[in-house]
Every structure is written in structure tokens, then in C-alpha cells.
Design a protein around this motif. Sequence first.
Motif, PDB file in Angstrom:
ATOM      1  N   ARG A  46      54.904 152.143 -23.621  1.00  0.00           N
ATOM      2  CA  ARG A  46      55.355 152.288 -25.013  1.00  0.00           C
ATOM      3  C   ARG A  46      54.185 152.804 -25.848  1.00  0.00           C
ATOM      4  N   VAL A  47      54.482 153.627 -26.855  1.00  0.00           N
ATOM      5  CA  VAL A  47      53.440 154.241 -27.680  1.00  0.00           C
ATOM      6  C   VAL A  47      53.837 154.133 -29.147  1.00  0.00           C
ATOM      7  N   HIS A  48      52.877 153.731 -29.965  1.00  0.00           N
ATOM      8  CA  HIS A  48      53.091 153.736 -31.414  1.00  0.00           C
ATOM      9  C   HIS A  48      51.973 154.559 -32.052  1.00  0.00           C
ATOM     10  N   ILE A  49      52.359 155.492 -32.910  1.00  0.00           N
ATOM     11  CA  ILE A  49      51.401 156.392 -33.546  1.00  0.00           C
ATOM     12  C   ILE A  49      51.463 156.228 -35.052  1.00  0.00           C
ATOM     13  N   GLY A  50      50.317 156.001 -35.653  1.00  0.00           N
ATOM     14  CA  GLY A  50      50.197 156.025 -37.100  1.00  0.00           C
ATOM     15  C   GLY A  50      49.478 157.299 -37.500  1.00  0.00           C
ATOM     16  N   ALA A  51      50.039 158.023 -38.470  1.00  0.00           N
ATOM     17  CA  ALA A  51      49.432 159.290 -38.876  1.00  0.00           C
ATOM     18  C   ALA A  51      49.503 159.445 -40.384  1.00  0.00           C
ATOM     19  N   SER A  52      48.398 159.882 -40.974  1.00  0.00           N
ATOM     20  CA  SER A  52      48.395 160.173 -42.409  1.00  0.00           C
ATOM     21  C   SER A  52      49.292 161.378 -42.680  1.00  0.00           C
ATOM     22  N   GLY A  53      49.668 161.537 -43.934  1.00  0.00           N
ATOM     23  CA  GLY A  53      50.595 162.598 -44.293  1.00  0.00           C
ATOM     24  C   GLY A  53      50.111 163.979 -43.909  1.00  0.00           C
ATOM     25  N   SER A  54      48.820 164.242 -44.088  1.00  0.00           N
ATOM     26  CA  SER A  54      48.293 165.568 -43.773  1.00  0.00           C
ATOM     27  C   SER A  54      48.314 165.846 -42.275  1.00  0.00           C
TER      28      SER A  54
END
Length: 425
Positions: free
Chosen positions: A48-56
Motif C-alpha cells: 500500500r502507498v500513500h503520497i502527500g504532495a504540495s499543490g505545486s
Amino acid sequence: MTKEDIKYQAYIQILKEELIPAMGCTEPIALAYAAAKAREVLGCIPERVHIGASGSIIKNVKSVIVPNTNHLKGIPAAATAGIIAGDASKELEVISDVTEAQTKEMAKYLEETEITVEHIDNGCIFDIIVEVFAGKDSAKVRIANYHTNIVRIEKNGKILHYVPVEGASEEGLTDRTLLDVKSIWDFINMADIDDIREVLSRQIEYNSAIADEGLAGNYGANIGTVLLNTYGNDVRTRAKARAAAGSDARMNGCELPVVINSGSGNQGMTCSLPVLEYAKELHTNEDKTYRALALSNLIAIHQKTGIGRLSAYCGAVSAGAAAGAGIAYLCGGGYEEVIHTVVNALAIVSGMVCDGAKASCAAKIAASVDAGILGYNMYLQGQQFYAGDGIITKGIEGTIDNVGRLGKDGMKETNEEIIRIMIND
């Protein structure tokens, strides 16, 4: 300036830090790098993978093809490429060596694996967090502020590596505030070419190759080819077309690497390819060609220092103005010609928005290079924009400062609105 001057050594180091190879658009590649590192720390392929990414990051990954993936797009695809085929030791060339079997495995992994993406805001414009899970084990990797800057590594909740993140600070890199146009001019005129030859020769080799491929192949909207077919084969058109063609290829899945500038392959190509085309047209010797490239690259980096790595302000604008400076130098221009070229170019196209990495970047590059060339030719004919004309103010440094304010502070809400438009599309 002498070789012992702190700025001399800093400028050489800045070129080495910024002009590095990357395969594919650098934001999805940074994501693949983080994912490859997370898999390495976990010790197995995650379930399982969870990715957090800023808007840019979301903005710059959404629409661009990830190389060596059989034309996959998007954040889950970039992370999957890093997990299945990535070699974290290669950093921005993390997925440069992918087998056909791994490409097939990527498609299967995307179908069968839970990969979630979250829009995060930790106060960093550039922010990637990849968390991976397998059984009872987990790993987390965070990259912040620039593409290879891993600031946190965790395994099962235990911190293995940690660097404090303070705003947009770029700890570990040479101080970019040492850059100013007059010192850059002094540097490029007295530099020992052997001190910069290796980093610039690699830029020439890599970026020329992908421009050739962009013109020969069928990539994106083929802006480079359209320019040549529409406007002819003069040096001004070729300068725009080759830079655009490199972007055509890079934004649309070409697997050739580029040498980047300020974290961007598009900016690296825009800084270099038009200058090289003029050097070829003018039969410029190697020494002067390298000095022109150093000038263009350093002026682009100087402009981007105030704007930041990611912004709603299109980075091609800075690189196009810098290319104009390099061209002015090749054509026999002195310091006055160079600074007025940059100011004129910035007056023409500053404010062009960045709405993510995609095929239309090539057209924006062409427009920016055109502004750089026009800015130089304006000054040759006794024409220029003056202080008080919009954001232009007295002195090159004041104008660059204004552009930094515009790109970093003034367009902050513009960036958020672009992201909202793209996420809801």
C-alpha cells in the motif's frame, strides 16, 4: 574578480549543483526518487502507498508523461515507476534503466495496489511525502524545497534521517545570494574554462541530443517543427525551435536525459540551446561559447533565486531572458547590452503563468526565447524599456528583485487558483 575570490569559487560550485542530469520532468522524477528510496528503506515492494504532495507538485506532475513507463501519467504512475524500477542512488536519473518486464509490472502494480494521494500544505511550495506499507512494516521519505533534498527518512516510526525544514531554505547548497549580474559578467570574462568545461560540455551533449530527437520525432504538439515549417530556417527561428523541440520530447515521454537549470529541464534547455544555435551560426570558438553558456545559466539561476523553485511564474521567462543575454554576448555585446537585453525581455513576457508541466511548455519556451532575442535587438536599435514601465525599475538588480517579488509573493494566490482549477478539472 580573481580565482581566489569567494564568488569565483561559489559560481563554479553553483553551476555544478544546478547543471545536473535528469531524465523526464523533474517533479515526477523527484516523486519517483522518493518512492524508490521509501521502497529501499522498507526492504520490499509495498502493498500500500500513500503520497502527500504540495499543490505545486500536483500541478507539475498531473499532465506530463513519465519516461520508461509506456506513457503513463500522474502521481501514482511516477511513484510506481520508482517503486518497481527505481535506483535511488541515481537520484534524478532514478528510472533511467528500466526493463520491458518492469514496465509491464508497473501497469499491473497500478491496477492491483492501493495508492492514495493527498494534497498537503506544510508551508512548503515543494513538498513530497511518500509512505509505504507491507504487513506490519512501514517506511516514510520526505523531500522538501528542492528535488533531491531528502529531509526525513523513517522505518516503522523510527527516524533514520532528519533535517529541519525552515520555509524555502535550501540548506546544503551554495549561497545563491552571492549572485549578481555584474559579478557574473566579471566571472564569465575571466573564468578558467577548464573549471567549468565538464559541467557545460555535458549540458551541450545532453540537451543537443534531445533537441535533435524532438525535431526528428513526433512529440506533443511538435512546436519546434511547426516553427521551422512556418517561419523558415533562419537562426532566430532555429534558436526557438530547438529549445521548443527539446521540451516537446521531454514533456511527452522521451527517455533521453537533459541537463537542468534551477531544478528544471525546460529551463536548462532554454538557457543553452538558443545560445548554442547562435554560436554555431556565428562560428564562435569553444572558449567564447562556454563563456556565453556560463553567462546564460548563471543569470537564469540568479533570477530564479528570488522567484523560488516552483511558482505560478513560468520559469521559461527567466531562462529566455538569460538566453538573450548569452546571445548578446556572442554577438559582441558588452555588459550594457547584456543587462538591457535581460530587462527588455522581462518587460515583454513577465507574468506568463505556469500551469504545470505539459506539451504547451514548448510554446512558452519559444515565446520566452523570442523575447530574449527581441530584447537584444531593441537595444541595438536604441530602444529600451525604462524605469516606471510596469515592474521595470532602475538597474538590473532592482528589476530582478521586482520579478522575484512578483513570482514568489504576488503570484502566490494565482498559483493556488491554478492548482484548484487543475485538481477540479
